[in-house]
Design a protein around this motif. Structure first.
Motif, mmCIF file in Angstrom:
data_model
loop_
_atom_site.group_PDB
_atom_site.id
_atom_site.type_symbol
_atom_site.label_atom_id
_atom_site.label_comp_id
_atom_site.label_asym_id
_atom_site.label_seq_id
_atom_site.Cartn_x
_atom_site.Cartn_y
_atom_site.Cartn_z
ATOM 1 N N VAL A 10 26.533 13.318 -23.655
ATOM 2 C CA VAL A 10 25.718 12.728 -24.716
ATOM 3 C C VAL A 10 24.352 13.410 -24.733
ATOM 4 O O VAL A 10 23.857 13.868 -23.698
ATOM 5 N N TYR A 11 23.735 13.466 -25.916
ATOM 6 C CA TYR A 11 22.449 14.137 -26.110
ATOM 7 C C TYR A 11 21.473 13.157 -26.765
ATOM 8 O O TYR A 11 21.261 13.202 -27.984
ATOM 9 N N PRO A 12 20.886 12.275 -26.015
ATOM 10 C CA PRO A 12 19.973 11.299 -26.618
ATOM 11 C C PRO A 12 18.725 11.968 -27.171
ATOM 12 O O PRO A 12 18.288 13.019 -26.681
ATOM 13 N N ARG A 13 18.153 11.352 -28.206
ATOM 14 C CA ARG A 13 16.931 11.859 -28.829
ATOM 15 C C ARG A 13 15.733 10.974 -28.555
ATOM 16 O O ARG A 13 14.606 11.320 -28.937
ATOM 17 N N SER A 14 15.931 9.828 -27.925
ATOM 18 C CA SER A 14 14.814 8.914 -27.706
ATOM 19 C C SER A 14 15.057 8.092 -26.447
ATOM 20 O O SER A 14 16.178 7.981 -25.953
ATOM 21 N N GLU A 15 13.982 7.513 -25.973
ATOM 22 C CA GLU A 15 14.059 6.624 -24.812
ATOM 23 C C GLU A 15 14.940 5.410 -25.112
ATOM 24 O O GLU A 15 15.696 4.948 -24.241
ATOM 25 N N GLU A 16 14.858 4.920 -26.336
ATOM 26 C CA GLU A 16 15.679 3.772 -26.720
ATOM 27 C C GLU A 16 17.166 4.098 -26.602
ATOM 28 O O GLU A 16 17.959 3.280 -26.114
ATOM 29 N N GLY A 28 17.682 21.390 -17.252
ATOM 30 C CA GLY A 28 17.764 22.825 -17.522
ATOM 31 C C GLY A 28 18.883 23.546 -16.811
ATOM 32 O O GLY A 28 19.050 24.755 -16.987
ATOM 33 N N ALA A 29 19.647 22.839 -15.973
ATOM 34 C CA ALA A 29 20.801 23.410 -15.262
ATOM 35 C C ALA A 29 20.399 24.540 -14.323
ATOM 36 O O ALA A 29 21.164 25.469 -14.103
ATOM 37 N N THR A 30 19.186 24.461 -13.760
ATOM 38 C CA THR A 30 18.745 25.495 -12.831
ATOM 39 C C THR A 30 18.842 25.056 -11.372
ATOM 40 O O THR A 30 18.565 25.856 -10.477
ATOM 41 N N SER A 31 19.207 23.811 -11.118
ATOM 42 C CA SER A 31 19.312 23.336 -9.734
ATOM 43 C C SER A 31 20.489 24.021 -9.040
ATOM 44 O O SER A 31 21.471 24.404 -9.675
ATOM 45 N N ILE A 32 20.398 24.150 -7.725
ATOM 46 C CA ILE A 32 21.395 24.940 -7.009
ATOM 47 C C ILE A 32 22.086 24.184 -5.881
ATOM 48 O O ILE A 32 22.863 24.775 -5.139
ATOM 49 N N GLU A 33 21.807 22.903 -5.728
ATOM 50 C CA GLU A 33 22.438 22.141 -4.643
ATOM 51 C C GLU A 33 23.430 21.100 -5.144
ATOM 52 O O GLU A 33 23.680 20.104 -4.482
ATOM 53 N N THR A 62 18.048 17.566 -23.052
ATOM 54 C CA THR A 62 17.343 18.708 -23.624
ATOM 55 C C THR A 62 16.833 18.487 -25.052
ATOM 56 O O THR A 62 15.955 19.225 -25.506
ATOM 57 N N LEU A 63 17.370 17.508 -25.775
ATOM 58 C CA LEU A 63 16.851 17.213 -27.114
ATOM 59 C C LEU A 63 15.565 16.398 -27.066
ATOM 60 O O LEU A 63 14.844 16.309 -28.073
ATOM 61 N N MET A 64 15.268 15.800 -25.926
ATOM 62 C CA MET A 64 14.014 15.062 -25.747
ATOM 63 C C MET A 64 12.998 16.030 -25.151
ATOM 64 O O MET A 64 12.736 16.038 -23.949
ATOM 65 N N ASN A 65 12.401 16.856 -26.010
ATOM 66 C CA ASN A 65 11.567 17.963 -25.545
ATOM 67 C C ASN A 65 10.204 18.022 -26.235
ATOM 68 O O ASN A 65 9.608 19.090 -26.363
ATOM 69 N N ARG A 66 9.686 16.869 -26.625
ATOM 70 C CA ARG A 66 8.419 16.834 -27.359
ATOM 71 C C ARG A 66 7.221 16.700 -26.422
ATOM 72 O O ARG A 66 7.321 16.130 -25.332
ATOM 73 N N VAL A 67 6.081 17.213 -26.874
ATOM 74 C CA VAL A 67 4.788 16.853 -26.285
ATOM 75 C C VAL A 67 4.306 15.622 -27.035
ATOM 76 O O VAL A 67 4.037 15.686 -28.240
ATOM 77 N N LYS A 68 4.208 14.491 -26.368
ATOM 78 C CA LYS A 68 3.892 13.231 -27.037
ATOM 79 C C LYS A 68 2.387 13.030 -27.212
ATOM 80 O O LYS A 68 1.943 12.415 -28.196
ATOM 81 N N ALA A 69 1.595 13.520 -26.252
ATOM 82 C CA ALA A 69 0.139 13.365 -26.345
ATOM 83 C C ALA A 69 -0.542 14.356 -25.414
ATOM 84 O O ALA A 69 -0.081 14.564 -24.294
ATOM 85 N N ILE A 102 11.461 19.174 -22.042
ATOM 86 C CA ILE A 102 10.637 20.348 -22.291
ATOM 87 C C ILE A 102 10.573 21.206 -21.037
ATOM 88 O O ILE A 102 10.462 20.706 -19.917
ATOM 89 N N GLY A 103 10.647 22.530 -21.204
ATOM 90 C CA GLY A 103 10.562 23.437 -20.071
ATOM 91 C C GLY A 103 9.115 23.689 -19.680
ATOM 92 O O GLY A 103 8.204 23.607 -20.514
#
Length: 569
Positions: free
Chosen positions: A152-158, A179-184, A199-206, A220-221
């Motif tokens: 699932v790809y949620p877009r919000s905290e709700e 980001g799928a960069t973990s290795i353990e 990954t769809l929740m990638n905004r700068v909120k403030a 966000i990366g």
């Protein structure tokens, strides 16, 4: 028959039962039927008729043993009910040497699928390829016999809250994914379940420029965030591998090469918002830079690896972009000389931003992958920041220290493009190693020791690595005692995998003997669980398990990670 003799007989017969598991080779892509959610995935069991009486007595044995334990102690094993199923095989407990994470898969209720469709609309998938990608970490040698049933790809905290609440109602496992960069093995789904891709929740909120903090969503990366902050003269100072997201960085308590100056993730997060296992949304603290109000729930969640909740919002401390910086490189005849200079530099009181150590094998890999001609000897890379005059003064002091420890070819770069290129090469060291052995896999160690032990640890490890038939490189965040080795091996050859595991064990146990840790920044996941009891003690692990049980009584939050399965309380 007495209980003790009954249990002894059952235990002696348990191995044949477990051996009847049908196992799928982790080197072959499993055949998974995405059209049916009512059939177990991959892991199944056949019980011969002559063992049927044994299977029928197992519940009795557990019942009697539970009563016996109640009479003699107050210990209780907290786990999901599947732990007591003979079909369930765990990994990562004390002394475990297995690398394939096994689990017990049960069908996903159709009602949950309908609920998820109602929440996520088109932002979910049952596609086999997507599920396979999410169930197999890209840069990790850890595997699992199962993959998620749904992504699932949620877009919000709700939406995250609703997803978690539904999964908890149906007691279906959840695995957060960034980001799928973990290795353990953090994002493996050994029991199937629902993968929550953030990954769809990638905004700068403030962005609060005057307060030097920023509120972001977890997807966000860190690299994208710093691009956003650059026009404001600010940056976020942690720099793990390219592609890492802020949510995953919090979950694993990561750091990077700048940690020697700015600290780790736990030092740079002001507060979090977290969706707990029952779907409730919790804020861990205020936005004040310091507070003595209540338990420090922010630090509890940082490093919890998705086992206590799903992070949905992060408030980060920011730093001013330095006015000037200098990157320096120096060569040494031995790796001990290089380590000694790193330690001496820290003792000098110089405020370095980075102190990175590369052995000659890693430099050779960099030359091969980037068409460079760096001298293939142990090398230190430094970064000094501040005013232009201060940065140059620091450079001269370190150059003098290096000359006292057989350092040579001390060079430095001040032009932005040159500095960026040098750090880019360092950041892509893992991919450079694959240029030497394109068809290999990498086992990456992550030990960390008190700074005074670093030179000895690296020297002892280097002797083992050089004597090994495998190609092994050394990369160290030498300023804070953290060093990695990249051990390349052929995944189709068992003897090479065993050798890689032997080297990993050697370095971890050597670090632990020096009051160090099995993981300085990569986290535990499934790969490091087997070392935790020796490092932390059983009392520590029991306390962690009590916290897990209180916040996640149904054990749906990334089960099978972080806490070894043998721990009881």
């Amino acid at each position: 028959m007495s209980f003790s003799s009954l249990f002894t007989r059952l235990r002696s017969c348990s191995k044949p039962i477990c051996n009847n598991l049908q196992r799928t080779s982790i080197f072959q892509r499993p055949q998974i039927r995405s059209s049916s959610l009512t059939e177990p995935v991959i892991c199944s069991r056949k019980t011969p008729s002559n063992n049927s009486w044994i299977a029928s007595l197992i519940p009795l044995a557990f019942a009697v043993s539970a009563g016996s334990l109640a009479l003699h102690s107050h210990s209780l094993c907290l786990s999901d009910a599947s732990l007591f199923d003979p079909k369930n095989v765990k990994i990562g407990g004390k002394d475990s040497t297995d690398y394939a994470v096994k689990g017990y898969h049960r069908e996903i209720p159709p009602q949950l699928i309908e609920e998820l469709k109602g929440i996520c609309q088109d932002n979910m998938t049952l596609d086999e390829d997507e599920r396979y990608v999410h169930g197999k970490p890209q840069n990790s040698f850890h595997k699992a016999v199962n993959i998620p049933d749904v992504v699932v790809y949620p877009r919000s905290e709700e939406e995250v809250s609703k997803i978690v609440r539904s999964c908890n109602k149906h007691k279906v496992p959840i695995v957060p994914y960034g980001g799928a960069t973990s290795i353990e093995g953090h994002t493996l789904s050994p029991n199937g379940g629902v993968c929550i891709d953030m990954t769809l929740m990638n905004r700068v909120k403030a962005l609060h420029v005057e307060d030097m903090d920023v509120v972001v969503e977890p997807g966000i990366g860190w690299m994208e965030l710093n691009e956003y902050l650059k026009p404001y003269g600010l940056f976020f100072p942690l720099d793990p591998g390219p592609g890492a997201t802020i949510g995953g960085m919090c979950a694993t308590r990561c750091s990077g090469s700048l940690a020697v100056r700015y600290g780790t993730m736990r030092d740079n997060v002001i507060n979090l918002k977290v969706v707990l296992a029952d779907g409730e949304v919790m804020r861990t603290a205020s936005r004040a830079r310091k507070s003595a109000a209540g338990y420090d729930l922010t630090r509890l969640m940082i490093g919890s690896e998705g086992t206590l909740g799903v992070i949905t919002e992060i408030t980060l401390r920011l730093q001013k972009l330095p006015q000037s910086s200098v990157v320096a490189m120096c060569n040494f005849p031995t790796i001990k000389d290089a380590a000694d200079v790193a330690i001496a530099t820290m003792h000098s009181g110089i405020q370095v931003s980075r102190v990175e150590l590369l052995d000659e094998v890693q430099v050779r890999a960099i030359n091969l992958a980037n068409d460079k001609k760096f001298p293939e000897v142990p090398t230190l890379m430094f970064e000094f920041v501040g005013t232009e005059a201060y940065s140059r003064e620091q450079t001269q002091i370190v150059q003098k220290i290096a000359s006292q420890h057989n350092g040579s070819d001390f060079v430095f770069a001040e032009k932005p493009d040159e500095k960026k290129e040098l750090w880019k090469i360092r950041k892509e060291a893992l991919w450079a190693c694959f240029a030497m052995e394109p068809n290999s896999e990498a086992m990456i160690t992550d030990v960390c020791v008190p700074l005074s032990h670093l030179a000895e640890l690296i020297s002892r490890s280097k002797q083992e690595l050089d004597a090994s038939p495998l190609i092994c490189t050394v990369i160290a965040h030498a300023g804070d005692g953290n060093f990695h080795t990249i051990v390349l091996f052929d995944p189709t050859k068992k003897e090479q995998r065993r050798e890689a595991e032997r080297l990993n064990h050697f370095m971890v146990h050597t670090a632990l003997s020096m009051e160090g840790t099995c993981t300085g920044e990569h986290g535990v996941g499934t790969g490091k669980m087997k070392y935790l009891e020796k490092e932390l003690g059983i009392e520590n692990l029991r306390t962690m398990k009590k916290i897990k049980g209180a916040l996640d009584p149904n054990n749906i939050m990334n089960p099978g990670k972080l806490i070894p399965p043998h721990v009881c309380f």
